[in-house]
Scaffold this motif. Structure first.
Motif, PDB file in Angstrom:
ATOM      1  N   ALA A 196       0.825  -1.209   0.000  1.00 26.67           N
ATOM      2  CA  ALA A 196       0.000   0.000   0.000  1.00 26.67           C
ATOM      3  C   ALA A 196       0.860   1.259   0.000  1.00 26.67           C
ATOM      4  N   ALA A 197       1.963   1.237   0.726  1.00 30.07           N
ATOM      5  CA  ALA A 197       2.858   2.398   0.760  1.00 30.07           C
ATOM      6  C   ALA A 197       3.459   2.653  -0.622  1.00 30.07           C
ATOM      7  N   PHE A 198       3.882   1.604  -1.291  1.00 28.95           N
ATOM      8  CA  PHE A 198       4.397   1.761  -2.653  1.00 28.95           C
ATOM      9  C   PHE A 198       3.289   2.228  -3.598  1.00 28.95           C
ATOM     10  N   THR A 199       2.124   1.635  -3.493  1.00 29.25           N
ATOM     11  CA  THR A 199       1.010   1.992  -4.377  1.00 29.25           C
ATOM     12  C   THR A 199       0.631   3.461  -4.223  1.00 29.25           C
ATOM     13  N   ALA A 200       0.646   3.946  -2.997  1.00 28.43           N
ATOM     14  CA  ALA A 200       0.260   5.334  -2.730  1.00 28.43           C
ATOM     15  C   ALA A 200       1.278   6.343  -3.247  1.00 28.43           C
ATOM     16  N   THR A 201       2.509   5.907  -3.441  1.00 31.53           N
ATOM     17  CA  THR A 201       3.569   6.845  -3.811  1.00 31.53           C
ATOM     18  C   THR A 201       4.143   6.628  -5.207  1.00 31.53           C
ATOM     19  N   GLU A 202       3.881   5.490  -5.811  1.00 28.84           N
ATOM     20  CA  GLU A 202       4.547   5.177  -7.068  1.00 28.84           C
ATOM     21  C   GLU A 202       4.082   6.039  -8.240  1.00 28.84           C
ATOM     22  N   GLY A 203       2.863   6.546  -8.190  1.00 29.68           N
ATOM     23  CA  GLY A 203       2.374   7.393  -9.280  1.00 29.68           C
ATOM     24  C   GLY A 203       3.273   8.590  -9.500  1.00 29.68           C
ATOM     25  N   SER A 204       3.641   9.250  -8.423  1.00 27.38           N
ATOM     26  CA  SER A 204       4.551  10.400  -8.532  1.00 27.38           C
ATOM     27  C   SER A 204       5.876   9.964  -9.142  1.00 27.38           C
ATOM     28  N   PHE A 205       6.420   8.872  -8.622  1.00 31.34           N
ATOM     29  CA  PHE A 205       7.706   8.381  -9.112  1.00 31.34           C
ATOM     30  C   PHE A 205       7.643   8.040 -10.592  1.00 31.34           C
ATOM     31  N   LEU A 206       6.607   7.327 -11.002  1.00 27.14           N
ATOM     32  CA  LEU A 206       6.488   6.905 -12.405  1.00 27.14           C
ATOM     33  C   LEU A 206       6.215   8.073 -13.338  1.00 27.14           C
ATOM     34  N   ASN A 207       5.714   9.171 -12.784  1.00 27.85           N
ATOM     35  CA  ASN A 207       5.489  10.392 -13.578  1.00 27.85           C
ATOM     36  C   ASN A 207       6.693  11.326 -13.552  1.00 27.85           C
ATOM     37  N   GLY A 208       7.807  10.847 -12.996  1.00 30.06           N
ATOM     38  CA  GLY A 208       9.032  11.633 -12.975  1.00 30.06           C
ATOM     39  C   GLY A 208       9.069  12.689 -11.883  1.00 30.06           C
ATOM     40  N   GLU A 209       8.138  12.611 -10.955  1.00 28.75           N
ATOM     41  CA  GLU A 209       8.092  13.574  -9.855  1.00 28.75           C
ATOM     42  C   GLU A 209       8.757  12.959  -8.620  1.00 28.75           C
ATOM     43  N   ALA A 210       8.989  13.796  -7.640  1.00 31.74           N
ATOM     44  CA  ALA A 210       9.563  13.307  -6.386  1.00 31.74           C
ATOM     45  C   ALA A 210       8.508  12.481  -5.652  1.00 31.74           C
ATOM     46  N   ALA A 211       8.893  11.310  -5.211  1.00 28.10           N
ATOM     47  CA  ALA A 211       7.992  10.448  -4.457  1.00 28.10           C
ATOM     48  C   ALA A 211       8.458  10.406  -3.010  1.00 28.10           C
TER      49      ALA A 211
END
Length: 154
Positions: free
Chosen positions: A28-43
């Motif tokens: 859940a922690a990865f799921t909640a934060t991975e969108g930012s990371f995969l969009n090139g933003e800071a996660a």
């Protein structure tokens, strides 16, 4: 202590259910934060590291409880318990790397050991111990199993 099938089933759920919850929390922690990371933003790495720390502690307790030599499990589950234990030991390296990751990318791409034999082993244990194959529903009431088992050890 020689376990009956019923006692072994309760003990098994007390061992794996808290660990399953820790797995779910890290996912859940990865799921909640991975969108930012995969969009090139800071996660935000902090919730991932916190969940990984809990998982590392839970996995360590799980290993210790499986290895408890004072407990004699039914013969039909011992090899499968060894499979679970061996995978848990192997995954500690990955979980540790996530806990100690310098950045989100390092945590996100941490390499997990091959666990293709773990789910079948877990289901074989459940069958032998006459437990439901439903890993969520069967864990109700076993969420604090580690605490109960550790308290019983003294």
């Amino acid at each position: 202590m020689v376990l009956t099938i019923e006692e072994a089933g309760d003990r098994y759920l007390d061992i794996v259910c808290p660990s399953n919850a820790a797995v779910n929390a890290l996912t859940a922690a990865f799921t909640a934060t991975e969108g930012s990371f995969l969009n090139g933003e800071a996660a935000d790495l902090a919730p991932v590291k916190a969940a990984a720390q809990v998982r590392m502690e839970s996995t360590s307790v799980e290993i210790d409880l499986i290895e408890d030599e004072s407990v004699i499990w039914p013969e039909e589950v011992t090899a499968h318990l060894t499979t679970l234990r061996d995978y848990s030991v192997a995954e500690l390296a990955t979980i540790s790397s996530i806990v100690n990751a310098a950045d989100y990318e390092e945590a996100y791409y941490a390499a997990w050991p091959d666990g293709t034999n773990v789910a079948p082993a877990a289901q074989e244990i459940r069958r032998a111990l006459e437990l439901s194959p439903d890993t969520a529903a069967s864990c109700v009431g076993h969420e604090d199993g580690h605490g109960r088992l550790l308290a019983a050890q003294g």
